[in-house]
Structure formats: C-alpha cells, structure tokens
Design an enzyme around this catalytic site. Sequence first.
Site, short mmCIF file in Angstrom:
data_model
loop_
_atom_site.label_atom_id
_atom_site.label_comp_id
_atom_site.label_asym_id
_atom_site.label_seq_id
_atom_site.Cartn_x
_atom_site.Cartn_y
_atom_site.Cartn_z
N ARG A 96 0.85 -1.20 0.00
CA ARG A 96 0.00 0.00 0.00
C ARG A 96 0.88 1.25 0.00
NH1 ARG A 96 -2.02 2.04 4.53
NH2 ARG A 96 -2.42 0.03 5.51
N LYS B 253 -6.75 5.97 -20.21
CA LYS B 253 -6.90 6.42 -21.60
C LYS B 253 -5.60 6.21 -22.37
CE LYS B 253 -10.82 7.55 -19.71
NZ LYS B 253 -11.10 8.85 -19.13
N ASP C 130 -5.26 18.59 -15.94
CA ASP C 130 -5.60 17.23 -16.34
C ASP C 130 -5.06 17.04 -17.76
OD1 ASP C 130 -6.84 14.94 -17.39
OD2 ASP C 130 -8.64 15.20 -16.16
N TYR D 9 -14.59 16.78 -17.55
CA TYR D 9 -15.03 15.40 -17.38
C TYR D 9 -16.10 15.34 -16.27
CZ TYR D 9 -14.95 10.47 -16.33
OH TYR D 9 -15.34 9.18 -16.10
C1 LIG Z 1 -11.79 9.30 -17.94
C2 LIG Z 1 -11.37 10.61 -17.43
C3 LIG Z 1 -11.25 10.84 -16.05
C4 LIG Z 1 -11.58 9.77 -15.02
O1 LIG Z 1 -10.66 8.72 -15.09
P1 LIG Z 1 -11.01 7.19 -14.67
O2 LIG Z 1 -9.73 6.50 -14.98
O3 LIG Z 1 -12.17 6.74 -15.51
O4 LIG Z 1 -11.33 7.20 -13.23
C5 LIG Z 1 -10.79 12.08 -15.64
N1 LIG Z 1 -10.49 13.06 -16.52
C6 LIG Z 1 -10.61 12.87 -17.85
C7 LIG Z 1 -10.27 13.98 -18.78
C8 LIG Z 1 -11.05 11.65 -18.35
O5 LIG Z 1 -11.19 11.46 -19.67
#
Ligand SMILES: *Cc1c(COP(=O)(O)O)cnc(C)c1O
Length: 392
Positions: A61, A210, A185, A113
Amino acid sequence: MRAECYYDDYDKKENLHFDSKVVHGALGCDPMTGALSFPIFQAATFKHREFDVSTGYLYSRLQNPTRQELERTMAILEEGYEAFAVSSGQAANMCVFGMLVDGDHVILSDDLYGGTYRIAEDIFRNLGIDFEYVDMSDMENLENAWKPNTRMVFLETPTNPMMRVSDMRKIAEFTHKNGGIFVVDNTFLTPYFQKPLTLGADIVVHSATKYISGHNDVIAGIIVIKDDTFSDHFHMQLKSRGNGLAPMDSWLLLRGLKTLSLRMERHNSNAKEVAEWLRKHPKVKKVYYAGFEDHKGYAISKSQSTGFGGMISFELDSHETLVNLMNNVKMILFAESLGGTETLVTYPLTQTHESIPADIREKLGINDRFVRISIGIEDVRDIIADLEQALG
Ligand SMILES: *Cc1c(COP(=O)(O)O)cnc(C)c1O
C-alpha cells in the site's frame, strides 16, 4: 555488497529523447535478473533484512517496486519531480482535492469530465469547499472569478468534450501571482504532445485508463508533481486512502507506455483526416477539433503543444442521425472512454456528462445530437468508410 535494495538506483535518462524514454522507462530492465520486462512484484509485504533494516519496501500500500518503476517513468516523461500511480483517474483527483480545506474556493474548467464535477459537487462541496466553473480559454473569465480564498485552479486543455484550448503559461502566471495551485488534467494530450509542468503547472493528473495505457484494458490514474512541495501530501493520500495502483495494473501501464509515441502519432494523423472529412459531411453541422487552423485556440495550441491528439466532437443534424450512427457503426465501437487503439463513439449526454447540470450542458452544446469520437490507430480509410456508411 550494497546495503540498500536493487531498485534504488535509477537513471533519469536525461540524455535520451522522449521516444526512447518511453521505451526504456526508469530502470527499464530488472537490475537483479536482467529481465527486459520489468517484473510484476505480486507481493503485499516485504521481509526485513534484519532488525530495523528494510529493503526499502515494507508493504505494497505504501510502495511496490512495479508501481515505483511506473511512477518514476511517468515523472521522467512529464519532467516532474515525482509521480504517484493510483487506481483510477477519479482516485487521482480525489488525492488532489484532498488538499482542500473548509472555506477554500476552486476554479475549474466549465467544460470538464463529468466525474471530476461529481467529485467536486457530491463529495467536497459537503466539506465546505466552494467550486466555480469558468471558460478559461478566455483569461478574463479566470480573473473575474478569482476570490481572496481561491486556492486552486483545475484545468483541462483541450477540454472534454468541447475541445477548448486555454493558455497554460498565462494561467500559471496569474494563479501563482495570486498564491494559488495550478492543476492540469493532461489526459487528452499526454506528455507526448504537451508537458504542463514545463509551462508552469504545479500538478498534472491523468486518467491513465486512456492514452497512457492505450489498450482499453486497465483503469488507472497518475499524479505528477513539479517539485517536492506536495510530496508528503500525496504519499499520505496513497497511504491513507489505500488507492495505490496494483502491481499487475502498473505493469500493464509500463507495457502500454512503450508504444506511447507511436500510438499518439497515429491517433493525431488519423484524427486530422477524420476531422476534415467530417467537416464536409452534409449531416454534420459543426466539428470541434483543436487542430483546425480556424479553431479559436489554434495559435495557443501551437505555442504549448506539439499535436492535437485523437479526440473530435461533432454535432449532427438530428437526433435520428445520431441514433443511426450509434446503431450502424461496424468496426467503430459504441462505448464510453477514449484513448485506446480502437475507435470509439460516445454519447456524452448520457455516457460521460450526465452529472453536469442540464443548463451548463445546454450552454456548452452537449445536446442529443452531439457525438464524441476517440480516433483509434486503425487504417484511417476504414474509420472514414465506417462513418460514411453509418451516417447514411
Ligand atoms: C476518464 C477521465 C477521467 C476519469 O478517469 P477514470 O480512470 O475513468 O477514473 C478524468 N479526466 C478525464 C479527462 C477523463 O477522460
């Protein structure tokens, strides 16, 4: 014999170019065995060498060698000080917002998002934190929204799903002048196309589900920090929330990262062709793509990014055309998410942005004719042919 563990000593690979860094990671090979594929340390706990002498690892952890290799690799790629790998993009944002306290005010992109919005409104607002959503592609909006208690600016650029582009250098300068923390982000472009920490951001977050993973086979998140200011905070978050990424999932990201440069190049060139084709289609009313020369943010994109990525949104002439498209695509898949090798079409109204209040969605243009497409790495002729037959 070295007293400390085999995994302490790694090279930041500063002499290598980005495309080589993605392949060779931090340690790359396993220093103990020479295995080219970094081992998956499927271990919860680690034996101590002797009383009060550990190997540097105690309990997974807190830290695990496979996760650490991924974190060091991401820190190298984003040109940051340190990185943290967690169980999802949402978990990454939970750790970032975890530094807010009662009375803080946060400015976020108004086009963002849906899950990030949900974290802000459904969890942190209850703790006395105030959130405000503004279009930061216009600096004036950010300046006007600033309050004495503004603690953080949270930006997506390009935004999801409207592809608005904001000037990170200017936002960083303004935020720092006023004593705030600037978070970006970077899910859509990845460090292959843009490195926010080098433009003034303090923290970068990723949904590594992604493009970082790239294969639609793992849920993961990454946080990268510019310097040691927030190092203790994030170590504490992982240790206390218990959301560190599992060894197997960390390995999948390391494997995915090796082809990041190749994949991003192909996503980018395919998306450019598809965006231009979509723009000429009679049933397509408007195409949102940061790579159009007449896009409002084109000059800013050129100044801070080296590509436009693989994301396109578009508005169709009717809801019926949209339903036909979703039902008739063959190679292209109707699914949520983005950034993988496969081309996906998504319906943001219900799949990714249902948490956003209807009035904000309507203002942005997220309606029942609105489609988001994540362009994969297939042959672009097949992507266009499939869209053509499905649009009818
Ligand atoms: C998918 C996404 C998230 C959330 O991520 P998860 O891995 O699904 O928890 C946050 N920000 C953006 C821009 C995203 O495309």
